[in-house]
Structures are given as C-alpha cells and as structure tokens.
Design a protein around this motif. Structure first.
Motif, PDB file in Angstrom:
ATOM      1  N   ASN A  16      42.910  42.943  33.021  1.00 45.06           N
ATOM      2  CA  ASN A  16      41.472  42.861  32.773  1.00 45.06           C
ATOM      3  C   ASN A  16      40.747  43.207  34.067  1.00 45.06           C
ATOM      4  O   ASN A  16      40.529  42.367  34.912  1.00 45.06           O
ATOM      5  N   VAL A  19      37.553  41.372  36.400  1.00 42.44           N
ATOM      6  CA  VAL A  19      37.541  40.279  37.372  1.00 42.44           C
ATOM      7  C   VAL A  19      37.764  40.780  38.789  1.00 42.44           C
ATOM      8  O   VAL A  19      37.616  40.016  39.735  1.00 42.44           O
ATOM      9  N   CYS A  28      43.170  37.587  45.878  1.00 44.49           N
ATOM     10  CA  CYS A  28      44.095  36.460  45.935  1.00 44.49           C
ATOM     11  C   CYS A  28      44.891  36.394  44.632  1.00 44.49           C
ATOM     12  O   CYS A  28      44.572  37.055  43.646  1.00 44.49           O
ATOM     13  N   GLY A  30      45.067  34.018  42.535  1.00 45.61           N
ATOM     14  CA  GLY A  30      44.243  33.482  41.458  1.00 45.61           C
ATOM     15  C   GLY A  30      43.488  34.565  40.717  1.00 45.61           C
ATOM     16  O   GLY A  30      43.315  34.496  39.496  1.00 45.61           O
ATOM     17  N   THR A  31      43.048  35.590  41.425  1.00 45.51           N
ATOM     18  CA  THR A  31      42.351  36.703  40.797  1.00 45.51           C
ATOM     19  C   THR A  31      43.297  37.487  39.895  1.00 45.51           C
ATOM     20  O   THR A  31      42.915  37.914  38.807  1.00 45.51           O
ATOM     21  N   LEU A  33      45.907  36.258  38.337  1.00 45.83           N
ATOM     22  CA  LEU A  33      46.137  35.436  37.148  1.00 45.83           C
ATOM     23  C   LEU A  33      44.903  35.368  36.252  1.00 45.83           C
ATOM     24  O   LEU A  33      45.010  35.419  35.027  1.00 45.83           O
ATOM     25  N   ARG A  34      43.721  35.258  36.849  1.00 50.00           N
ATOM     26  CA  ARG A  34      42.493  35.200  36.068  1.00 50.00           C
ATOM     27  C   ARG A  34      42.275  36.500  35.304  1.00 50.00           C
ATOM     28  O   ARG A  34      41.790  36.511  34.180  1.00 50.00           O
ATOM     29  N   GLY A  35      42.648  37.610  35.887  1.00 50.24           N
ATOM     30  CA  GLY A  35      42.518  38.892  35.214  1.00 50.24           C
ATOM     31  C   GLY A  35      43.553  39.097  34.130  1.00 50.24           C
ATOM     32  O   GLY A  35      43.457  40.023  33.344  1.00 50.24           O
ATOM     33  N   SER A  36      44.541  38.226  34.087  1.00 48.32           N
ATOM     34  CA  SER A  36      45.628  38.364  33.121  1.00 48.32           C
ATOM     35  C   SER A  36      45.706  37.178  32.178  1.00 48.32           C
ATOM     36  O   SER A  36      46.778  36.826  31.705  1.00 48.32           O
ATOM     37  N   LEU A  37      44.588  36.533  31.892  1.00 48.71           N
ATOM     38  CA  LEU A  37      44.609  35.346  31.039  1.00 48.71           C
ATOM     39  C   LEU A  37      45.113  35.640  29.627  1.00 48.71           C
ATOM     40  O   LEU A  37      45.907  34.876  29.083  1.00 48.71           O
ATOM     41  N   TYR A  89      52.327  40.063  43.805  1.00 51.22           N
ATOM     42  CA  TYR A  89      51.098  40.224  43.023  1.00 51.22           C
ATOM     43  C   TYR A  89      51.246  41.381  42.032  1.00 51.22           C
ATOM     44  O   TYR A  89      50.898  41.266  40.863  1.00 51.22           O
TER      45      TYR A  89
END
Length: 103
Positions: A16, A19, A28, A30-31, A33-37, A89
């Motif tokens: 995604n 993000v 980072c 977290g970014t 992972l957040r882009g891959s929810l 990453y």
C-alpha cells in the motif's frame, strides 16, 4: 550501497504505497508493516481459519511457506549487497506484496 540510502522508497516496495512518505527518505519497520496491513490480515486470517477448521499442522505449513519466502527474499537482497536492515524490510514487504498479487 551506503546504509543511509539503502532503506528508501526506491529499494523497498510496500503493497500500500499511500503510507510511504514523499521522496527518498528512510522508513522504519512500522511503516513497512502499516503499508502491508491487508496482506498481514489475509495471512493471519487464513492461518486462523485452517488452524481451527482443519488442523494446526496446516497452519504450521502456511507459516513455513511464509518463512521460506522471507528467507529467499532476504538472500536475494543480500546478494545484491543491500544492508541487513534493507534486506529485512524488503523481504517482509516483498513477501506481503507478492502474496497479494492475485487480489
């Protein structure tokens, strides 16, 4: 590649892209992972479904497929002389990205 330029938008593809920050900046974990929810929810949803409906062994096989895909992605990135951080990453983002190719 230098470490400060390795973990950038050009080297890590996240499923995604909305993000990701604009331009070439370090991101980072977290970014990633957040882009891959959505892919994470799909992987975990399938694992939970097969665990409860079929057999816990089927969920272990799915986890093994994820780890094999991650290991191959990590090794390919290290072979291209990416840093360890960028390789981790990129491997996580790559597995999640490629797993959603059918959707």
């Amino acid at each position: 590649m230098t470490n400060e330029h390795c973990a950038t938008r050009t080297h890590i593809e996240v499923w995604n892209g909305r993000v990701l920050p604009d331009g070439l900046v370090s991101i980072c974990f977290g970014t990633v992972l957040r882009g891959s929810l959505l892919p994470i929810v799909v992987w975990l949803g399938i694992a939970a479904f097969v665990y409860f409906v079929y057999n816990p062994l089927v969920a272990v096989v799915e986890g093994a497929l994820f780890l094999i895909s991650f290991s191959v992605g990590f090794a390919l990135r290290r072979r291209l002389r990416h840093s360890i951080r960028c390789s981790i990453y990129g491997a996580v983002g790559g597995v999640l990205d490629k797993s959603m190719a059918g959707f």
